[in-house]
Scaffold this motif. Structure first.
Motif, PDB file in Angstrom:
ATOM      1  N   LEU A 195      35.581  49.449  33.436  1.00 46.21           N
ATOM      2  CA  LEU A 195      35.462  48.944  31.882  1.00 46.21           C
ATOM      3  C   LEU A 195      35.935  47.441  31.588  1.00 46.21           C
ATOM      4  CD1 LEU A 195      36.888  52.300  31.013  1.00 46.21           C
ATOM      5  CD2 LEU A 195      34.654  51.607  30.603  1.00 46.21           C
ATOM      6  N   PHE A 196      36.879  46.997  32.011  1.00 46.61           N
ATOM      7  CA  PHE A 196      37.587  45.524  32.177  1.00 46.61           C
ATOM      8  C   PHE A 196      36.944  44.550  32.292  1.00 46.61           C
ATOM      9  CE2 PHE A 196      40.712  49.269  31.051  1.00 46.61           C
ATOM     10  CZ  PHE A 196      40.863  48.646  29.078  1.00 46.61           C
ATOM     11  N   LEU A 197      35.526  45.320  33.603  1.00 46.42           N
ATOM     12  CA  LEU A 197      35.431  43.252  33.545  1.00 46.42           C
ATOM     13  C   LEU A 197      34.967  42.580  32.603  1.00 46.42           C
ATOM     14  CD1 LEU A 197      32.429  45.015  36.512  1.00 46.42           C
ATOM     15  CD2 LEU A 197      35.249  44.090  36.919  1.00 46.42           C
ATOM     16  N   THR A 204      36.169  39.059  39.432  1.00 49.59           N
ATOM     17  CA  THR A 204      35.991  39.409  40.798  1.00 49.59           C
ATOM     18  C   THR A 204      37.320  39.618  40.987  1.00 49.59           C
ATOM     19  OG1 THR A 204      34.383  37.150  42.190  1.00 49.59           O
ATOM     20  CG2 THR A 204      36.065  37.889  43.628  1.00 49.59           C
ATOM     21  N   PHE A 205      38.396  39.098  39.706  1.00 51.19           N
ATOM     22  CA  PHE A 205      40.069  39.093  40.296  1.00 51.19           C
ATOM     23  C   PHE A 205      39.953  40.540  39.481  1.00 51.19           C
ATOM     24  CE2 PHE A 205      38.765  34.892  41.503  1.00 51.19           C
ATOM     25  CZ  PHE A 205      38.882  34.935  42.402  1.00 51.19           C
ATOM     26  N   THR A 206      39.405  41.285  39.774  1.00 50.22           N
ATOM     27  CA  THR A 206      39.976  42.485  38.649  1.00 50.22           C
ATOM     28  C   THR A 206      40.450  43.800  39.302  1.00 50.22           C
ATOM     29  OG1 THR A 206      37.807  42.537  36.414  1.00 50.22           O
ATOM     30  CG2 THR A 206      39.197  44.410  36.963  1.00 50.22           C
ATOM     31  N   CYS A 207      40.149  44.362  40.477  1.00 48.12           N
ATOM     32  CA  CYS A 207      40.500  45.448  41.690  1.00 48.12           C
ATOM     33  C   CYS A 207      41.302  44.259  42.972  1.00 48.12           C
ATOM     34  CB  CYS A 207      39.395  46.206  42.069  1.00 48.12           C
ATOM     35  SG  CYS A 207      39.043  47.124  40.708  1.00 48.12           S
ATOM     36  N   ILE A 208      41.813  44.316  42.822  1.00 51.30           N
ATOM     37  CA  ILE A 208      42.976  43.656  44.128  1.00 51.30           C
ATOM     38  C   ILE A 208      43.604  44.394  45.200  1.00 51.30           C
ATOM     39  CG2 ILE A 208      43.682  41.202  45.015  1.00 51.30           C
ATOM     40  CD1 ILE A 208      43.654  39.908  42.517  1.00 51.30           C
ATOM     41  N   ASN A 209      43.219  44.368  46.363  1.00 51.97           N
ATOM     42  CA  ASN A 209      43.724  44.964  47.378  1.00 51.97           C
ATOM     43  C   ASN A 209      44.744  44.604  48.502  1.00 51.97           C
ATOM     44  OD1 ASN A 209      44.318  46.813  49.439  1.00 51.97           O
ATOM     45  ND2 ASN A 209      42.946  47.631  48.925  1.00 51.97           N
ATOM     46  N   ALA A 222      32.778  47.141  39.931  1.00 47.76           N
ATOM     47  CA  ALA A 222      34.158  46.576  40.670  1.00 47.76           C
ATOM     48  C   ALA A 222      34.329  46.422  41.367  1.00 47.76           C
ATOM     49  CB  ALA A 222      34.645  47.012  39.976  1.00 47.76           C
ATOM     50  N   VAL A 223      33.959  45.687  42.666  1.00 48.35           N
ATOM     51  CA  VAL A 223      34.377  45.263  43.668  1.00 48.35           C
ATOM     52  C   VAL A 223      35.707  44.726  44.319  1.00 48.35           C
ATOM     53  CG1 VAL A 223      32.953  44.850  45.999  1.00 48.35           C
ATOM     54  CG2 VAL A 223      31.634  45.331  43.791  1.00 48.35           C
ATOM     55  N   GLN A 224      36.432  45.529  44.943  1.00 49.21           N
ATOM     56  CA  GLN A 224      37.940  45.324  45.183  1.00 49.21           C
ATOM     57  C   GLN A 224      37.963  44.180  45.800  1.00 49.21           C
ATOM     58  OE1 GLN A 224      39.523  47.966  48.444  1.00 49.21           O
ATOM     59  NE2 GLN A 224      38.113  49.040  48.481  1.00 49.21           N
ATOM     60  N   TYR A 225      38.873  42.954  45.658  1.00 46.53           N
ATOM     61  CA  TYR A 225      38.411  41.830  46.449  1.00 46.53           C
ATOM     62  C   TYR A 225      40.036  42.380  47.080  1.00 46.53           C
ATOM     63  CZ  TYR A 225      39.418  36.530  47.700  1.00 46.53           C
ATOM     64  OH  TYR A 225      39.209  35.648  47.936  1.00 46.53           O
ATOM     65  N   LEU A 321      42.932  32.584  37.623  1.00 43.38           N
ATOM     66  CA  LEU A 321      41.903  33.884  38.065  1.00 43.38           C
ATOM     67  C   LEU A 321      41.717  34.094  37.048  1.00 43.38           C
ATOM     68  CD1 LEU A 321      43.940  36.152  39.821  1.00 43.38           C
ATOM     69  CD2 LEU A 321      42.561  34.120  40.566  1.00 43.38           C
ATOM     70  N   GLY A 322      41.152  33.893  35.694  1.00 45.76           N
ATOM     71  CA  GLY A 322      40.962  34.250  34.826  1.00 45.76           C
ATOM     72  C   GLY A 322      41.034  35.711  34.205  1.00 45.76           C
ATOM     73  N   ALA A 323      42.330  36.491  34.441  1.00 42.88           N
ATOM     74  CA  ALA A 323      42.393  37.991  34.655  1.00 42.88           C
ATOM     75  C   ALA A 323      42.851  37.949  32.873  1.00 42.88           C
ATOM     76  CB  ALA A 323      43.102  38.003  35.034  1.00 42.88           C
ATOM     77  N   GLN A 324      42.701  39.371  32.216  1.00 43.19           N
ATOM     78  CA  GLN A 324      43.720  40.240  31.316  1.00 43.19           C
ATOM     79  C   GLN A 324      43.398  41.228  31.976  1.00 43.19           C
ATOM     80  OE1 GLN A 324      44.892  37.670  28.758  1.00 43.19           O
ATOM     81  NE2 GLN A 324      44.114  39.581  27.358  1.00 43.19           N
ATOM     82  N   ARG A 325      42.557  41.868  32.140  1.00 46.41           N
ATOM     83  CA  ARG A 325      43.142  42.913  33.566  1.00 46.41           C
ATOM     84  C   ARG A 325      42.940  43.894  34.460  1.00 46.41           C
ATOM     85  NH1 ARG A 325      44.724  43.542  28.727  1.00 46.41           N
ATOM     86  NH2 ARG A 325      45.037  45.103  26.827  1.00 46.41           N
ATOM     87  N   GLN A 326      43.849  43.500  35.358  1.00 47.99           N
ATOM     88  CA  GLN A 326      43.518  44.006  36.921  1.00 47.99           C
ATOM     89  C   GLN A 326      44.444  44.933  36.865  1.00 47.99           C
ATOM     90  OE1 GLN A 326      45.753  39.617  37.617  1.00 47.99           O
ATOM     91  NE2 GLN A 326      44.412  39.644  39.220  1.00 47.99           N
TER      92      GLN A 326
END
Length: 475
Positions: A195-197, A204-209, A222-225, A321-326
């Protein structure tokens, strides 16, 4: 002559995915259906940066040693369930050792037979006591995997749907993270990320593992980075000279990133190109490893400390990273304590407490305490009864929620009645959850900016509960 069936296979795959998204979305709990796609782009990312951090305790954390009654009657009864009759008996810490971690809630506990019960954290969780006392941490009581509210009578009669393969590690880890058994391909963290892509300059940096791979962070788009404890994993032949030759490195880069006409080659090169670009971006966001943007001290001799430090560094570099939601995922193993509970569990809780305390200190220094919420999760809780040297696979358990936006110094949910074969016990002290993972997830999603309509789409079972918001935050 053999026919080329790839176009037909691709067509069927497209139709399959379209059907998953549109026609049977309710059967796939974390799938966005077509009716919600238009709204998905409108998820509310106002109010600045926000992040969720899931800390997964692999193996099934022992709830009876983590958060327990400290009043004389409650402690003595729990000790009797766990193989002892005195403060020093069984799998319960001595009551005297809990004085420093005794918790005073702002609101009374609710539930049958527990009014007036006072709880304490395990002594090893002492570094978290000040966070509780200052309202930055609270506990969700007896939460676990459910499909709808369930009583003991309904469980025994199998008159309500139950999570499949209860008490199985792999399946309950998966169900916590995705509402599906092992093999699920979508998790609720990834579904929120979907929803936040569009809110992030670099999706790319929305979901980070930071711990490897987990279904929790997989979405439809969303694909986990995945990131290591030292940073992005580089393509060595590209970022450094291949065979000592810059020309060879350039040739390799061209080979694995150049556009291709075959769809499989094109996709492979697209992924390689994205990886190379992402590695450079992450390197810039992290900056100099010897010049951390905070003074908080993480125990980097332990995996969890290294993971949480990396997450803190990535959050510090969110602008690059250009992130607002992660959404982040870290984990720590070793909680399957059928044996040696009293020798192994204390050290694990100590690592957890030190890591979380350092992480919250880092968020304070970065001025982001109110914008980052951390929570724990695990396969399941464990039995209240002792098997002699440990505890066995259970069901409901207690988990913490931490952050500056949290209305802490509270207990959410209901404390189960601790009684042998009691109304919450389906055998050996396996507690039927009184709050569901769906409710936990929906509450966190709402704080992130997910609308009520989207929450019903992401968590179709949520309408079965009286509360979709458990009250972690002042919204």
């Amino acid at each position: 002559m053999k026919l080329n069936r790839l176009p037909e296979i691709q067509r069927r795959e497209f139709l399959r995915r379209s059907t998953q998204l549109g026609l049977v979305g309710m059967a796939a709990p974390w799938a966005l259906n077509l009716a919600a796609i238009g709204e998905a782009a409108a998820a509310d990312a106002r109010g600045g940066y926000k992040a969720l951090v899931c800390v997964f305790l692999n193996g099934g954390n022992d709830n009876g040693r983590t958060l327990l009654p400290v009043d004389a009657a409650g402690h003595a009864f729990l000790a009797s369930l766990r193989g002892g009759t005195t403060d020093l008996g069984g799998l319960v810490a001595p009551r005297a050792s809990l004085a420093a971690t005794t918790l005073t809630p702002r609101v009374p506990l609710t539930g049958p037979g527990v009014n007036g019960t006072q709880l304490a954290m395990a002594a090893e969780l002492l570094p978290l006591k000040s966070l509780f006392d200052t309202g930055k941490l609270g506990w969700l009581l007896n939460v676990g995997t459910l499909m709808e509210p369930t009583t003991k009578a309904q469980y025994l009669a199998r008159s309500v749907p139950l999570p499949p393969k209860l008490f199985s590690h792999n399946d309950q880890q998966s169900f916590w993270q995705s509402s599906g058994v092992e093999g699920s391909t979508k998790g609720w963290g990834g579904a929120i990320g979907d929803l936040f892509l569009s809110s992030n300059a670099t999706s790319t940096f929305t979901c980070i593992n930071a711990s490897g791979n987990a279904v929790f962070l997989m979405g439809d788009q969303a694909v986990q980075y995945q990131i290591s404890n030292s940073g992005a994993v580089p393509v060595n032949g590209v970022v450094s000279n291949l065979f000592g030759s810059a020309s060879c490195s350039k040739a390799l880069n061209n080979l694995i990133t150049a556009p291709r006409t075959h769809w499989m080659e094109a996709e492979l090169n697209r992924v390689a190109s994205r990886s190379i670009t992402a590695q450079a971006t992450v390197k810039a966001a992290l900056g100099n490893a010897n010049a951390l943007p905070f003074t908080a001290t993480f125990d980097t001799t332990q995996s969890l400390g290294r993971q949480l430090q990396m997450v803190a560094r990535l959050i510090a570099g969110r602008s690059t990273l250009g992130a607002q939601r992660q959404i982040f995922f870290v984990s720590i193993g070793g909680f399957d304590n059928h044996d040696f509970l009293l020798t192994q569990h204390p050290g694990l809780l100590g690592q957890l407490a030190n890591g979380l305390s350092a992480f919250q200190s880092a968020m304070n220094e970065l001025g982001l305490a109110d914008q980052v919420t951390t929570f724990t999760a695990s396969d399941f809780g464990r039995t209240l009864t002792s098997n002699g040297d440990g505890s066995d696979h259970g069901w409901g358990s207690h988990h913490l929620i931490m952050g500056g936006a949290v209305r802490g110094q509270r207990f959410w949910g209901k404390m189960p009645l601790l009684a042998n074969n009691g109304p919450n016990d389906v055998g050996q002290g396996r507690l039927i959850p009184t709050s569901s993972v769906d409710q936990l997830a929906a509450t966190l999603a709402k704080w992130m900016g997910v609308s009520a309509t989207e929450i019903k789409t992401l968590f179709p079972n949520i309408s079965r509960y009286d509360q979709s918001d458990l009250g972690f935050f002042s919204l």
